[in-house]
Enzyme design. Structure first.
Site, PDB file in Angstrom:
ATOM      1  N   HIS A  16       0.839  -1.195   0.000  1.00 54.90           N
ATOM      2  CA  HIS A  16       0.000   0.000   0.000  1.00 54.90           C
ATOM      3  C   HIS A  16       0.881   1.255   0.000  1.00 54.90           C
ATOM      4  O   HIS A  16       1.950   1.272   0.628  1.00 54.90           O
ATOM      5  CB  HIS A  16      -0.896   0.046   1.238  1.00 54.90           C
ATOM      6  CG  HIS A  16      -1.677  -1.202   1.470  1.00 54.90           C
ATOM      7  ND1 HIS A  16      -2.610  -1.675   0.582  1.00 54.90           N
ATOM      8  CD2 HIS A  16      -1.662  -2.094   2.499  1.00 54.90           C
ATOM      9  CE1 HIS A  16      -3.138  -2.792   1.047  1.00 54.90           C
ATOM     10  NE2 HIS A  16      -2.578  -3.066   2.207  1.00 54.90           N
ATOM     11  N   GLU A  33      -1.957  -0.916   8.093  1.00 57.99           N
ATOM     12  CA  GLU A  33      -2.834  -1.903   8.711  1.00 57.99           C
ATOM     13  C   GLU A  33      -2.095  -2.663   9.800  1.00 57.99           C
ATOM     14  O   GLU A  33      -0.858  -2.585   9.908  1.00 57.99           O
ATOM     15  CB  GLU A  33      -3.397  -2.869   7.664  1.00 57.99           C
ATOM     16  CG  GLU A  33      -2.354  -3.621   6.864  1.00 57.99           C
ATOM     17  CD  GLU A  33      -2.985  -4.337   5.667  1.00 57.99           C
ATOM     18  OE1 GLU A  33      -3.973  -3.825   5.102  1.00 57.99           O
ATOM     19  OE2 GLU A  33      -2.478  -5.411   5.294  1.00 57.99           O
ATOM     20  N   HIS A  91       3.731  -7.384   1.799  1.00 61.19           N
ATOM     21  CA  HIS A  91       3.167  -8.303   2.777  1.00 61.19           C
ATOM     22  C   HIS A  91       2.214  -9.303   2.138  1.00 61.19           C
ATOM     23  O   HIS A  91       1.671  -9.067   1.047  1.00 61.19           O
ATOM     24  CB  HIS A  91       2.450  -7.534   3.892  1.00 61.19           C
ATOM     25  CG  HIS A  91       1.329  -6.666   3.417  1.00 61.19           C
ATOM     26  ND1 HIS A  91       1.522  -5.411   2.879  1.00 61.19           N
ATOM     27  CD2 HIS A  91      -0.022  -6.866   3.405  1.00 61.19           C
ATOM     28  CE1 HIS A  91       0.367  -4.872   2.560  1.00 61.19           C
ATOM     29  NE2 HIS A  91      -0.601  -5.746   2.863  1.00 61.19           N
ATOM     30  N   ARG A 111      -1.241  -5.137  -6.095  1.00 63.14           N
ATOM     31  CA  ARG A 111      -0.836  -6.541  -6.060  1.00 63.14           C
ATOM     32  C   ARG A 111       0.420  -6.761  -6.896  1.00 63.14           C
ATOM     33  O   ARG A 111       0.459  -6.402  -8.078  1.00 63.14           O
ATOM     34  CB  ARG A 111      -1.968  -7.436  -6.566  1.00 63.14           C
ATOM     35  CG  ARG A 111      -3.057  -7.690  -5.556  1.00 63.14           C
ATOM     36  CD  ARG A 111      -4.053  -8.737  -6.048  1.00 63.14           C
ATOM     37  NE  ARG A 111      -4.847  -8.241  -7.164  1.00 63.14           N
ATOM     38  CZ  ARG A 111      -5.977  -7.551  -7.023  1.00 63.14           C
ATOM     39  NH1 ARG A 111      -6.450  -7.288  -5.812  1.00 63.14           N
ATOM     40  NH2 ARG A 111      -6.641  -7.132  -8.079  1.00 63.14           N
TER      41      ARG A 111
END
Length: 223
Positions: A16, A33, A91, A111
């Site tokens: 991200h 996150e 991640h 992605r």
């Protein structure tokens, strides 16, 4: 935003952008996150960062050739582990993991690799925002099951574990939005009973009644 994730297969390798990078393409902010592990099979792993620093060219080539998994640092995981995932961290989540994911509510995910599944990849965008280094283990901790604890405090949110009515860990935290995720027992949020598997939201911590709480995660905004 709060999610429960229960993985039976590998999830995509992704990244991200941070606030500055996201604003360049029209989003109000980037995305961070956190993962709180509810349960994990003995061989379960999380992908966090790279085993060692690589060039952008090597990372892109590995993604195209389907070899990027070999560059990812796959870390063993168990119940009670906590990981904060700063923006820019490559991640992924392996199979056999049950977790609660707390994240900024923004739909901006790039992605790098999806194991051949027919979903769009975003190689150029992902590589432009990714940290091509190892994960900083200062963002990892093992949370005692029977103690209230601070999991993470920073921008854009804070996250706490509260056992029973022991709410001292949040006593100095000011926020205009609180989310409560019961893990054991139940809590009452603005008069509504919230049980395990549910999430309650309110503007003040004083709106949360912990008198029937066994153990809960509590998140609040910090920006």
């Amino acid at each position: 935003m709060i999610k429960y994730l229960f993985t039976s297969e590998k999830l995509s390798i992704q990244v991200h952008p941070n606030d500055r990078q996201a604003r360049r393409i029209g989003f109000p902010h980037g995305k961070e996150e956190s993962w709180f592990i509810l349960d994990a099979k003995p061989d379960a792993v999380l992908g966090l960062g790279l085993k060692k620093a690589v060039s952008a060219t090597k990372l892109k080539t590995a993604a195209i050739l389907g070899e990027i998994e070999h560059l990812i640092d796959w870390k063993p995981v168990k119940k009670g582990d906590f990981f904060h995932i700063p923006a820019g961290t490559i991640h992924a989540i392996g199979p056999g993991v049950s977790l609660i994911e707390v994240q900024r509510n923004i739909d901006v995910t790039y992605r790098l690799y999806d194991y051949g599944r027919p979903r769009e990849l975003h190689l150029e965008e992902a590589i432009s925002v990714a940290k091509l280094t190892s994960y900083d283990m200062k963002y990892n901790s093992e949370i005692p099951a029977d103690q209230s604890a601070i999991l993470f405090v920073g921008s854009p949110y804070a996250l706490f574990q509260i056992v029973g009515t022991d709410d001292e860990v949040v006593s100095q935290t000011g926020s205009k939005e609180w989310q409560v995720i019961p893990l054991e027992g139940s809590v009452t949020v603005r008069g509504k009973l919230i049980g395990a598997g549910e999430c309650g939201i309110c503007p003040r911590f004083a709106d949360i009644d912990l008198s029937n709480n066994g153990k809960s995660l509590i998140a609040c905004t910090m920006t």
